[in-house]
Scaffold this active site. Sequence first.
Site, PDB file in Angstrom:
ATOM      1  N   HIS A 154       0.854  -1.195   0.000  1.00 56.56           N
ATOM      2  CA  HIS A 154       0.000   0.000   0.000  1.00 56.56           C
ATOM      3  C   HIS A 154       0.885   1.238   0.000  1.00 56.56           C
ATOM      4  CE1 HIS A 154      -3.837   2.045   1.842  1.00 56.56           C
ATOM      5  NE2 HIS A 154      -3.167   2.894   1.065  1.00 56.56           N
ATOM      6  N   HIS A 189       1.162   4.804  -2.480  1.00 55.06           N
ATOM      7  CA  HIS A 189       0.756   5.619  -3.632  1.00 55.06           C
ATOM      8  C   HIS A 189       2.022   6.282  -4.137  1.00 55.06           C
ATOM      9  CE1 HIS A 189      -3.557   5.344  -2.521  1.00 55.06           C
ATOM     10  NE2 HIS A 189      -3.040   5.189  -1.319  1.00 55.06           N
ATOM     11  N   HIS A 246      -9.569   0.844  -1.261  1.00 55.30           N
ATOM     12  CA  HIS A 246      -9.533   1.472   0.058  1.00 55.30           C
ATOM     13  C   HIS A 246     -10.938   1.350   0.654  1.00 55.30           C
ATOM     14  CE1 HIS A 246      -5.792   3.139  -1.311  1.00 55.30           C
ATOM     15  NE2 HIS A 246      -5.653   3.982  -0.302  1.00 55.30           N
ATOM     16  N   GLU A 296     -11.225   3.180   6.037  1.00 55.06           N
ATOM     17  CA  GLU A 296     -10.206   4.127   6.531  1.00 55.06           C
ATOM     18  C   GLU A 296     -10.970   5.199   7.309  1.00 55.06           C
ATOM     19  OE1 GLU A 296      -8.238   6.394   3.448  1.00 55.06           O
ATOM     20  OE2 GLU A 296      -6.620   7.054   4.776  1.00 55.06           O
ATOM     21  N   ASP A 317       1.710   3.992   2.756  1.00 48.92           N
ATOM     22  CA  ASP A 317       0.646   4.829   2.167  1.00 48.92           C
ATOM     23  C   ASP A 317       1.232   5.985   1.354  1.00 48.92           C
ATOM     24  OD1 ASP A 317      -1.956   5.479   1.550  1.00 48.92           O
ATOM     25  OD2 ASP A 317      -2.549   6.118   3.544  1.00 48.92           O
ATOM     26  N   ASP A 318       1.558   7.099   2.008  1.00 49.85           N
ATOM     27  CA  ASP A 318       2.116   8.283   1.325  1.00 49.85           C
ATOM     28  C   ASP A 318       3.313   8.759   2.135  1.00 49.85           C
ATOM     29  OD1 ASP A 318      -0.104   8.848  -0.755  1.00 49.85           O
ATOM     30  OD2 ASP A 318      -1.186   8.570   1.137  1.00 49.85           O
TER      31      ASP A 318
HETATM   32  N1  ADE Z   1      -4.695   8.644  -1.943  1.00 52.24           N
HETATM   33  C1  ADE Z   1      -3.458   8.674  -1.447  1.00 52.24           C
HETATM   34  N2  ADE Z   1      -3.459   8.251  -0.174  1.00 52.24           N
HETATM   35  C2  ADE Z   1      -4.746   7.929   0.137  1.00 52.24           C
HETATM   36  C3  ADE Z   1      -5.385   7.432   1.287  1.00 52.24           C
HETATM   37  N3  ADE Z   1      -4.734   7.155   2.425  1.00 52.24           N
HETATM   38  N4  ADE Z   1      -6.712   7.248   1.251  1.00 52.24           N
HETATM   39  C4  ADE Z   1      -7.393   7.523   0.142  1.00 52.24           C
HETATM   40  N5  ADE Z   1      -6.845   7.989  -0.970  1.00 52.24           N
HETATM   41  C5  ADE Z   1      -5.517   8.193  -0.979  1.00 52.24           C
HETATM   42 ZN    ZN Z   2      -3.831   4.744   0.517  1.00 53.07          ZN
END
Ligand code: ADE
Ligand code: ZN
Length: 335
Positions: free
Chosen positions: A19, A21, A195, A198, A276-277
């Site tokens: 996971h 992005h 997703h 969350e 994630d990011d």
């Molecule tokens: N795009 C990038 N990170 C995300 C996340 N945690 N949840 C939803 N969309 C995303």
């Molecule tokens: Zn994500």
Amino acid sequence: MLNEQLRQTIEQMPKAELHIHIEGSLEPELIFALAQRNGVTLAYPSVEALRQAYAFTDLQSFLDIYYAGASVLLHEQDFYDMTAAYLKRAAADNVRHAEIFFDPQTHTARGVPFETVINGIWRACQEGPISASLIMCFLRHLSEEEALATLDEALPYRDKFIGVGLDSSEVGHPPEKFARVFERARQLGLRLVAHAGEEGSPAYIESALDVLNVERIDHGVRCLESPELVERLVRERMALTVCPLSNIKLRVFDVMGSHNLRTLLDKGLAATVNSDDPAYFGGYMNANFVAAFEALPLDASHARQLARNSFEAAFLGPEQKRAFLAEVDTFFGAH
Ligand code: ADE
Ligand code: ZN
């Protein structure tokens, strides 16, 4: 507190990242370098000012900045440079295999051709240093017609990605909205993830399973609100790609000490740890492991389980999976 031996174990163990992005790996320094290279004007005067803007109150407040950061990506080389930087960073954290999300609509909406996006990202993945494959995500705040058009646009590059996912603003955009595009992707033999859970309720996880037929749930941490759903996820060995630092930065949990990762594992759920990011949330894979293990009662047996879960949940062939799992067992046998 995390003792030195456990820290070394979680940092050095072989792991898969499921996971991430790729646009969320764009560091402020690279955003500024690409802005300069491409003549793009940013709303922030410096790297420091941009970093200071990374104070989020929820998912949407993050997404607004994340899409703005991606605006510096124009040419194939930009997508290549971003991806190459992530793969190098992941390798340093002993990530052996990564399944990388990309958001083509973020770029095609700005006039960047689909082929520029996928060719740049894919070329970097071919060059290593780790094994990597691509999952194309649809932006759920856009319409299903736009997602269907994106899937059509992607068909000439079908051999360059292994699956599709669903990301962006969750609440108000339930999985049902994307039933037809996921069915089409399934017929094309693509792997399916979304997703769910969350910020959205457990009902979003249920419809991701029932309506979209997904094979993994991205995040899924809100599943604990429904004991019946937990029972089902355990029974189906459904993997959850949990992202600890993201959950704190986006206020899904107040502090890491109240994160539910340990509870998910105790219930027998196939949880994994992911970043994630990472450029926005304070760190890559090992930073996520360290933050969770520092704050929660997790030991080497949990580390081993998380490493095994990551390879078991990966979209790899049986031989590759066996080889990676053997690497985990050898590592823990020696530790
Ligand atoms: N795009 C990038 N990170 C995300 C996340 N945690 N949840 C939803 N969309 C995303
Ligand atoms: Zn994500």
